[in-house]
Design a protein around this motif. Sequence first.
Motif, PDB file in Angstrom:
ATOM      1  N   ALA A  79      20.448   9.907 -23.289  1.00  0.00           N
ATOM      2  CA  ALA A  79      21.183  10.970 -23.974  1.00  0.00           C
ATOM      3  C   ALA A  79      21.663  10.471 -25.329  1.00  0.00           C
ATOM      4  O   ALA A  79      21.930   9.281 -25.512  1.00  0.00           O
ATOM      5  N   GLY A  80      21.786  11.401 -26.259  1.00  0.00           N
ATOM      6  CA  GLY A  80      22.201  11.031 -27.606  1.00  0.00           C
ATOM      7  C   GLY A  80      23.701  11.005 -27.795  1.00  0.00           C
ATOM      8  O   GLY A  80      24.200  10.328 -28.698  1.00  0.00           O
ATOM      9  N   ALA A  81      24.435  11.743 -26.977  1.00  0.00           N
ATOM     10  CA  ALA A  81      25.885  11.811 -27.141  1.00  0.00           C
ATOM     11  C   ALA A  81      26.530  12.184 -25.822  1.00  0.00           C
ATOM     12  O   ALA A  81      25.936  12.869 -24.993  1.00  0.00           O
ATOM     13  N   CYS A  82      27.767  11.746 -25.635  1.00  0.00           N
ATOM     14  CA  CYS A  82      28.574  12.130 -24.479  1.00  0.00           C
ATOM     15  C   CYS A  82      30.029  11.943 -24.864  1.00  0.00           C
ATOM     16  O   CYS A  82      30.514  10.818 -24.974  1.00  0.00           O
ATOM     17  N   GLY A  83      30.719  13.050 -25.099  1.00  0.00           N
ATOM     18  CA  GLY A  83      32.088  12.972 -25.590  1.00  0.00           C
ATOM     19  C   GLY A  83      33.048  12.347 -24.609  1.00  0.00           C
ATOM     20  O   GLY A  83      33.884  11.508 -24.975  1.00  0.00           O
ATOM     21  N   ASN A  84      32.975  12.736 -23.327  1.00  0.00           N
ATOM     22  CA  ASN A  84      33.891  12.169 -22.343  1.00  0.00           C
ATOM     23  C   ASN A  84      33.650  10.675 -22.160  1.00  0.00           C
ATOM     24  O   ASN A  84      34.601   9.890 -22.010  1.00  0.00           O
ATOM     25  N   ALA A  85      32.393  10.250 -22.168  1.00  0.00           N
ATOM     26  CA  ALA A  85      32.094   8.819 -22.042  1.00  0.00           C
ATOM     27  C   ALA A  85      32.571   8.055 -23.270  1.00  0.00           C
ATOM     28  O   ALA A  85      33.034   6.907 -23.156  1.00  0.00           O
TER      29      ALA A  85
END
Length: 271
Positions: free
Chosen positions: A71-77
């Motif tokens: 994945a390119g992005a994950c805000g919570n992570a």
Amino acid sequence: MTTPFRKMHGLGNDFVVLDGRQTPVPLTTESVVAIGDRRRGVGFDQLIVIEPADDGADAFMQIRNPDGSEAGACGNATRCVASLLMEELRKPSVTVRTISGDLVATARDGGLVEVDMGEARLGWRDVPLAREADTLRLPLTLGPVSDPAACSMGNPHATFFVPSLDALDIPAVGPALEHDAWFPERANIGFTEVLAPDHLRLVVWERGAGLTLACGSGACATLVNAHRRGLCNRTATVSLPGGDLLIQWREDGHVLMTGPVATAFLGTLEL
């Protein structure tokens, strides 16, 4: 090979976090899938590997989905990793590098973490879409949902606005929409109910993960798409099944996301 891990979550969006800065973590698609198995493995919405970064960032964050894809992005992570780095480095703000760009995170009162998720990208090639189209209104209909808006928050998002989330069978439409021909790299599919100009309700079918309790980049995309449609303010609370995020779309195009982080437990994996 054994390696320690930390199980963390942001509003129930849960992660297995591995530290590969001193010793590289050898992961294959098969091992990611095995770790993600919620019955025979640990289980996660995303697997995170913290790695060394070049100048200008405090660490690099690799993000893997339960199907092994990246994945390119994950805000919570990002909030979770940033909280670990800020505690370790004794800094009030850190820069987390991803394949989609650098994200600056800052500690806020009450144990919250704010992340500048960067600019919302609104062009059809940015999402990306399979062909040229107005990202504000895509000619896409499946069952009871239609007319989504699309944007990229480092990964592709499409937002459907619905009168009632409770009346929608999301597992019945989510998988087909994720894989729709409009989205050559698949897409995260958000279903949004507008409660007030400063309050949105959201459920996300995540690309490669399915239904999750929260999706940070999805909340950012939803606020952006709702404001573009004239449905909400530039700042709003986005309520997800796991809790609330505060999202702001600044005039300079950057999207800020603020929310909590938590550690569930520590353990050791046999890779």
